[in-house]
Design an enzyme around this catalytic site. Structure first.
Site, PDB file in Angstrom:
ATOM      1  N   ALA A   4       0.844  -1.181   0.000  1.00  0.00           N
ATOM      2  CA  ALA A   4       0.000   0.000   0.000  1.00  0.00           C
ATOM      3  C   ALA A   4       0.886   1.240   0.000  1.00  0.00           C
ATOM      4  O   ALA A   4       2.034   1.191   0.456  1.00  0.00           O
ATOM      5  CB  ALA A   4      -0.903  -0.008   1.229  1.00  0.00           C
TER       6      ALA A   4
ATOM      7  N   GLY B 168       0.615  -5.158   0.897  1.00  0.00           N
ATOM      8  CA  GLY B 168      -0.588  -5.265   0.070  1.00  0.00           C
ATOM      9  C   GLY B 168      -0.311  -5.894  -1.293  1.00  0.00           C
ATOM     10  O   GLY B 168      -1.214  -6.475  -1.906  1.00  0.00           O
TER      11      GLY B 168
ATOM     12  N   GLU C  10      -0.449  -9.512  -0.673  1.00  0.00           N
ATOM     13  CA  GLU C  10      -1.868  -9.827  -0.421  1.00  0.00           C
ATOM     14  C   GLU C  10      -2.665  -9.822  -1.725  1.00  0.00           C
ATOM     15  O   GLU C  10      -3.534 -10.674  -1.943  1.00  0.00           O
ATOM     16  CB  GLU C  10      -2.446  -8.815   0.577  1.00  0.00           C
ATOM     17  CG  GLU C  10      -1.834  -8.984   1.962  1.00  0.00           C
ATOM     18  CD  GLU C  10      -2.192  -7.853   2.919  1.00  0.00           C
ATOM     19  OE1 GLU C  10      -2.026  -6.666   2.533  1.00  0.00           O
ATOM     20  OE2 GLU C  10      -2.645  -8.143   4.037  1.00  0.00           O
TER      21      GLU C  10
ATOM     22  N   GLU D  12       4.794  -5.167   7.058  1.00  0.00           N
ATOM     23  CA  GLU D  12       4.028  -4.088   7.715  1.00  0.00           C
ATOM     24  C   GLU D  12       4.475  -3.832   9.147  1.00  0.00           C
ATOM     25  O   GLU D  12       4.386  -2.715   9.653  1.00  0.00           O
ATOM     26  CB  GLU D  12       2.521  -4.438   7.712  1.00  0.00           C
ATOM     27  CG  GLU D  12       1.862  -4.358   6.346  1.00  0.00           C
ATOM     28  CD  GLU D  12       1.865  -5.672   5.569  1.00  0.00           C
ATOM     29  OE1 GLU D  12       2.719  -6.546   5.890  1.00  0.00           O
ATOM     30  OE2 GLU D  12       1.047  -5.817   4.662  1.00  0.00           O
TER      31      GLU D  12
HETATM   32  N1  CO8 Z   1       4.537   3.128  -0.781  1.00  0.00           N
HETATM   33  C1  CO8 Z   1       4.930   4.287  -1.350  1.00  0.00           C
HETATM   34  N2  CO8 Z   1       6.093   4.427  -2.019  1.00  0.00           N
HETATM   35  C2  CO8 Z   1       6.888   3.343  -2.111  1.00  0.00           C
HETATM   36  C3  CO8 Z   1       6.537   2.105  -1.526  1.00  0.00           C
HETATM   37  C4  CO8 Z   1       5.295   2.027  -0.847  1.00  0.00           C
HETATM   38  N3  CO8 Z   1       4.846   0.871  -0.303  1.00  0.00           N
HETATM   39  N4  CO8 Z   1       7.540   1.232  -1.774  1.00  0.00           N
HETATM   40  C5  CO8 Z   1       8.475   1.887  -2.482  1.00  0.00           C
HETATM   41  N5  CO8 Z   1       8.087   3.172  -2.683  1.00  0.00           N
HETATM   42  C6  CO8 Z   1       8.815   4.218  -3.396  1.00  0.00           C
HETATM   43  C7  CO8 Z   1       9.979   4.736  -2.577  1.00  0.00           C
HETATM   44  O1  CO8 Z   1       9.537   5.693  -1.648  1.00  0.00           O
HETATM   45  C8  CO8 Z   1      10.862   5.306  -3.657  1.00  0.00           C
HETATM   46  O2  CO8 Z   1      10.352   6.558  -4.027  1.00  0.00           O
HETATM   47  P1  CO8 Z   1      11.401   7.805  -4.303  1.00  0.00           P
HETATM   48  O3  CO8 Z   1      12.211   7.344  -5.477  1.00  0.00           O
HETATM   49  O4  CO8 Z   1      10.470   8.940  -4.607  1.00  0.00           O
HETATM   50  O5  CO8 Z   1      12.194   7.945  -3.073  1.00  0.00           O
HETATM   51  C9  CO8 Z   1      10.643   4.359  -4.838  1.00  0.00           C
HETATM   52  O6  CO8 Z   1       9.413   3.672  -4.565  1.00  0.00           O
HETATM   53  C10 CO8 Z   1      11.735   3.325  -4.969  1.00  0.00           C
HETATM   54  O7  CO8 Z   1      11.885   2.677  -3.722  1.00  0.00           O
HETATM   55  P2  CO8 Z   1      13.303   2.483  -3.009  1.00  0.00           P
HETATM   56  O8  CO8 Z   1      14.213   3.597  -3.327  1.00  0.00           O
HETATM   57  O9  CO8 Z   1      13.032   2.208  -1.554  1.00  0.00           O
HETATM   58  O10 CO8 Z   1      13.791   1.155  -3.765  1.00  0.00           O
HETATM   59  P3  CO8 Z   1      14.752   0.022  -3.189  1.00  0.00           P
HETATM   60  O11 CO8 Z   1      15.053  -0.856  -4.353  1.00  0.00           O
HETATM   61  O12 CO8 Z   1      15.881   0.598  -2.425  1.00  0.00           O
HETATM   62  O13 CO8 Z   1      13.851  -0.792  -2.130  1.00  0.00           O
HETATM   63  C11 CO8 Z   1      11.838  -1.887  -1.383  1.00  0.00           C
HETATM   64  C12 CO8 Z   1      12.715  -1.491  -2.585  1.00  0.00           C
HETATM   65  C13 CO8 Z   1      12.568  -2.915  -0.509  1.00  0.00           C
HETATM   66  C14 CO8 Z   1      10.577  -2.520  -1.950  1.00  0.00           C
HETATM   67  C15 CO8 Z   1      11.512  -0.639  -0.522  1.00  0.00           C
HETATM   68  O14 CO8 Z   1      11.013   0.364  -1.379  1.00  0.00           O
HETATM   69  C16 CO8 Z   1      10.493  -0.879   0.545  1.00  0.00           C
HETATM   70  O15 CO8 Z   1      10.818  -1.421   1.583  1.00  0.00           O
HETATM   71  N6  CO8 Z   1       9.233  -0.455   0.317  1.00  0.00           N
HETATM   72  C17 CO8 Z   1       8.186  -0.542   1.282  1.00  0.00           C
HETATM   73  C18 CO8 Z   1       7.674  -1.949   1.427  1.00  0.00           C
HETATM   74  C19 CO8 Z   1       6.594  -2.024   2.473  1.00  0.00           C
HETATM   75  O16 CO8 Z   1       6.799  -1.726   3.634  1.00  0.00           O
HETATM   76  N7  CO8 Z   1       5.380  -2.470   2.076  1.00  0.00           N
HETATM   77  C20 CO8 Z   1       4.260  -2.576   2.958  1.00  0.00           C
HETATM   78  C21 CO8 Z   1       3.440  -1.322   2.946  1.00  0.00           C
HETATM   79  S1  CO8 Z   1       2.097  -1.338   4.121  1.00  0.00           S
HETATM   80  C22 CO8 Z   1       0.931  -2.298   3.357  1.00  0.00           C
HETATM   81  O17 CO8 Z   1       1.092  -2.762   2.267  1.00  0.00           O
HETATM   82  C23 CO8 Z   1      -0.326  -2.511   4.118  1.00  0.00           C
HETATM   83  C24 CO8 Z   1      -1.404  -3.117   3.222  1.00  0.00           C
HETATM   84  C25 CO8 Z   1      -2.741  -2.908   3.859  1.00  0.00           C
HETATM   85  C26 CO8 Z   1      -3.844  -3.109   2.818  1.00  0.00           C
HETATM   86  C27 CO8 Z   1      -5.176  -2.905   3.435  1.00  0.00           C
HETATM   87  C28 CO8 Z   1      -6.277  -2.965   2.354  1.00  0.00           C
HETATM   88  C29 CO8 Z   1      -7.682  -3.092   2.914  1.00  0.00           C
END
Ligand code: CO8
Length: 259
Positions: free
Chosen positions: A66, A110, A113, A133
């Protein structure tokens, strides 16, 4: 409907493909993207020419979860009282034709999921699955704590939800989360091949099989078997059952009419 955060196309006139398209945010999921995904899948589901759907992302990310930036400022009143993180996140479950997730790169939170809401997952060898998360002070909210243990068992599900550890494609296949792993450059060929195979099979039986397998997650064994038996009986009322069995007995190729 014009889409901004997904790309939609039809392959071979039969397979509906939805590609998540927020590359800069690694396909982070927000309400607009989930609205568009739901609308596209429902449109394909209603199209008689379409027999199967494939949902995919980019090489680097199926979806990294998400949209954290969008969620960051919300409090309880917004998430519980409003419609963020509830609207249309599970529309995919209303779709009656099969939906295959073709996953490369990150499928996190998400994103994992969403992949699990599809009927089965075909993964590229660079796929990584996780429910991170916990590192954000939340827990999975779109079925991760429910579907992951059903897919991989309690121990691995707990490991992933409690430590935020990612699973690579090999481990995901061994654990039963994904049905097949293929080299990255073969991912779409494999997913489209599976989808086309499904399209050639009798559609009513395909829909019934999907419905019955899904029912196994909602019922006890006796009720589930009874549900299966009723669908099994019902399929004897279809033209394709006659055709499939006549063709087998007559040693010829069946001509299914999906009715
Ligand atoms: N949300 C928003 N932006 C994101 C997300 C995200 N989940 N993941 C990555 N991005 C963005 C980064 O902020 C970055 O943006 P910018 O270039 O502007 O700084 C860009 O994508 C590239 O990301 P990274 O520079 O971090 O890339 P890396 O290769 O270094 O790392 C990762 C990749 C490991 C995937 C890292 O980006 C990461 O850890 N992302 C977050 C993963 C995460 O925590 N996911 C869970 C989110 S919470 C969730 O999903 C709850 C779901 C609930 C659903 C409920 C529905 C009813």
């Amino acid at each position: 409907m014009a889409y901004e955060l997904i790309e939609v196309r039809t392959e071979a006139g039969k397979v509906g493909v939805v590609q998540l398209n927020r590359p800069k945010q690694l396909n982070a999921l927000n309400n607009q993207l989930m609205d568009e995904l739901g609308a596209a899948l429902k449109a394909f589901d209603a199209d008689p020419a379409i027999g199967c759907m494939v949902v995919t992302g980019s090489e680097k990310a199926f979806a990294a979860g998400a949209d954290i930036g969008a969620m960051a400022s919300y409090g309880f009143a917004e998430v519980y009282g409003g419609d963020y993180i509830t609207r249309n996140w599970e529309t995919i479950r209303q779709v009656r034709k099969p939906v295959i997730a073709a996953v490369s790169g990150f499928a996190l939170g998400g994103g994992c999921e969403l992949a699990m809401m599809c009927d089965f997952i075909i993964a590229a060898d660079n796929a990584r699955f996780g429910q991170p998360e916990i590192k954000l002070g939340i827990i999975p909210g779109a079925g991760g704590t429910q579907r992951l243990p059903r897919a991989v068992g309690k121990s691995k599900a707990m490991d992933m939800a409690l430590t935020a550890r990612m699973m690579d494609a090999t481990e995901a296949e061994r654990a039963g989360l994904v049905s097949r792993v293929v080299p990255l450059d073969k991912l779409m060929d494999e997913a489209l091949g599976a989808a086309l195979t499904i399209c050639e099979l009798p559609q009513l039986a395909v829909m019934a099989a999907k419905e019955s397998v899904n029912r196994s997650f909602e019922t006890g064994l006796s009720d589930g078997v009874m549900f299966e038996r009723r669908l099994f009986h019902a399929l004897f009322a279809t033209a394709d059952q006659k055709e499939g069995m006549d063709a087998f007995v007559g040693k010829r190729k069946p001509q299914f009419r999906h009715r």
